[in-house]
Design an enzyme around this catalytic site. Structure first.
Site, mmCIF file in Angstrom:
data_model
loop_
_atom_site.group_PDB
_atom_site.id
_atom_site.type_symbol
_atom_site.label_atom_id
_atom_site.label_comp_id
_atom_site.label_asym_id
_atom_site.label_seq_id
_atom_site.Cartn_x
_atom_site.Cartn_y
_atom_site.Cartn_z
ATOM 1 N N HIS A 87 -7.017 0.801 -6.672
ATOM 2 C CA HIS A 87 -7.218 -0.105 -5.529
ATOM 3 C C HIS A 87 -7.865 -1.391 -6.065
ATOM 4 O O HIS A 87 -9.027 -1.693 -5.784
ATOM 5 C CB HIS A 87 -8.102 0.568 -4.485
ATOM 6 N N CYS A 119 -16.456 1.446 -0.130
ATOM 7 C CA CYS A 119 -15.314 0.578 0.195
ATOM 8 C C CYS A 119 -14.956 0.628 1.675
ATOM 9 O O CYS A 119 -14.289 -0.278 2.174
ATOM 10 C CB CYS A 119 -14.110 0.976 -0.655
ATOM 11 N N ARG A 127 0.886 -1.190 0.000
ATOM 12 C CA ARG A 127 0.000 0.000 0.000
ATOM 13 C C ARG A 127 0.905 1.215 0.000
ATOM 14 O O ARG A 127 1.678 1.408 0.947
ATOM 15 C CB ARG A 127 -0.906 -0.027 1.235
ATOM 16 N N ARG A 135 -13.585 -8.946 0.833
ATOM 17 C CA ARG A 135 -12.151 -8.689 0.656
ATOM 18 C C ARG A 135 -11.363 -9.956 0.982
ATOM 19 O O ARG A 135 -10.404 -10.312 0.295
ATOM 20 C CB ARG A 135 -11.686 -7.546 1.583
ATOM 21 N N GLN A 159 -9.825 -3.988 -3.870
ATOM 22 C CA GLN A 159 -11.180 -3.575 -3.509
ATOM 23 C C GLN A 159 -12.159 -3.959 -4.617
ATOM 24 O O GLN A 159 -13.248 -4.485 -4.361
ATOM 25 C CB GLN A 159 -11.208 -2.050 -3.283
ATOM 26 N N ASP A 199 -17.228 6.905 -2.158
ATOM 27 C CA ASP A 199 -16.034 6.753 -1.321
ATOM 28 C C ASP A 199 -15.809 8.113 -0.648
ATOM 29 O O ASP A 199 -16.454 9.114 -1.011
ATOM 30 C CB ASP A 199 -14.839 6.345 -2.208
HETATM 31 N N1 NVA Z 1 -9.950 6.562 -1.540
HETATM 32 C C1 NVA Z 1 -9.634 6.095 -0.223
HETATM 33 C C2 NVA Z 1 -9.826 4.618 -0.140
HETATM 34 C C3 NVA Z 1 -9.551 4.014 1.216
HETATM 35 C C4 NVA Z 1 -9.737 2.528 1.220
HETATM 36 C C5 NVA Z 1 -8.200 6.472 0.109
HETATM 37 O O1 NVA Z 1 -7.321 6.350 -0.758
HETATM 38 O O2 NVA Z 1 -7.947 6.902 1.233
HETATM 39 N N1 CP Z 2 -11.339 -0.445 1.867
HETATM 40 C C1 CP Z 2 -10.085 -0.521 2.373
HETATM 41 O O1 CP Z 2 -9.113 -0.727 1.649
HETATM 42 O O2 CP Z 2 -10.020 -0.366 3.718
HETATM 43 P P1 CP Z 2 -8.678 -0.203 4.578
HETATM 44 O O3 CP Z 2 -8.120 1.154 4.257
HETATM 45 O O4 CP Z 2 -9.161 -0.303 6.007
HETATM 46 O O5 CP Z 2 -7.733 -1.289 4.221
#
Ligand code: NVA
Ligand code: CP
Length: 301
Positions: free
Chosen positions: A129, A260, A102, A288, A132, A220
């Site tokens: 992502h 998500c 990540r 997931r 997801q 989101d």
């Molecule tokens: N768009 C959000 C998704 C979190 C799972 C982010 O990048 O923070």
């Molecule tokens: N949806 C998702 O990726 O959640 P987290 O940021 O908690 O991993």
């Protein structure tokens, strides 16, 4: 298929195969059965950003499949002190059988993949992502029993999750209508890619137009991780892009509402909707686990 960096790394056949394996894994877990598909295999998990679902579902997936995971916070490994991504990837390739990462910058996960001889999985970047989207497509399949001809309305930010959803929809024949304020559209390269594989992608500034007769509503957060400094501007820009009862009423009666997570009730979605009868957000979160098990089996077995 060696890595999963973008949803565009998948063919429709790859994606359907992953969903089939995920369904089998889900059934097995419901019956209290696990298997040892990844016995003696290890997954290194590099995290530059926070996570609840991604971290826990990958760790549990590896453990259920008889393997082992290593959570590597970026500040605790030498990347945090300047070791190159290239060297890190080469070193990890000597120890483990897969890497998920990540990252703040999509180039980091590309660089990991370029320098590894093991599979690399994008566990969220600023651009995509895909993990997801695998879980989301499984959820849509469970509720709608089909993909082709469905209308998904994305209301809000054209962000990383939106980008992966656009390609996922194109691969499976779901029409996607994105409603967002000017300046917050999904990436042009993503939209072009989706259209080049036959996807129907409409972009509008009108949330009601997008929601009309939708089978799926998706949103989101308005402020993604790393965008905290833009918070005030974003809250203003997105104020008329909330999923609330008025938007749900424009959609089909059997619409499912997706997010998500994590969610900010009262911003991108009202509590009434996310905690209401159309919401499937906790199925998405559960899926997931099953979808990532399928992905790990595909890439690491
Ligand atoms: N768009 C959000 C998704 C979190 C799972 C982010 O990048 O923070
Ligand atoms: N949806 C998702 O990726 O959640 P987290 O940021 O908690 O991993």
């Amino acid at each position: 298929m060696k890595h999963l960096i973008s949803m565009a790394d998948l063919s429709p056949e790859n994606l359907i195969d992953i969903l089939d394996i995920a369904e089998t894994q889900k059934q097995m877990r419901l019956r209290g059965k696990n298997n040892d598909s990844l016995k003696n295999k290890s997954l290194a998990m590099i995290f530059e950003k926070s996570s609840t679902r991604t971290r826990v579902s990958f760790e549990v997936a590896m453990s259920d499949l008889g393997g082992h995971s290593l959570y590597l916070n970026y500040n605790d490994i030498q990347i945090g002190r300047g070791e190159t991504i290239e060297d890190t990837s080469k070193v990890l390739s000597r120890y483990v059988h897969g890497i998920c990462a990540r990252v703040n910058n999509h180039n980091t996960v590309l660089e990991l993949a370029r320098n590894s001889n093991i599979p690399v999985i994008n566990a969220l970047s600023d651009i995509e992502h895909p993990c997801q989207t695998l879980a989301d497509m499984l959820t849509i399949k469970e509720y709608k029993k089909k993909f082709c001809g469905l209308k998904l309305a994305w209301i809000g930010d054209g962000n990383n999750v939106c980008n992966s959803t656009i390609i996922g929809c194109a691969l499976l024949g779901i029409d996607i209508h994105v409603a967002c304020p000017k300046g917050y559209e999904p990436r042009k390269q993503i939209v072009d890619k989706a259209r080049s594989i036959g996807g129907v992608v409409e972009i509008t500034n009108d949330a009601y137009e997008a929601a009309l007769n939708a089978d799926i509503l998706y949103t989101d957060v308005w402020v993604s991780m790393g965008e905290e400094e833009e918070k005030l501007n974003r809250l203003n820009a997105f104020s008329s892009y909330q999923i609330n009862s008025d938007i749900v009423n424009k959609a089909n009666n059997d619409v499912i509402v997706m997010h998500c997570l994590p969610a900010h009730r009262g911003e991108e979605i009202t509590a009434e909707v996310i905690d209401g009868p159309h919401s499937v957000v906790f199925d998405q979160a559960e899926n997931r686990l099953h979808a990532q098990k399928a992905l790990l089996i595909k890439l690491m077995c």
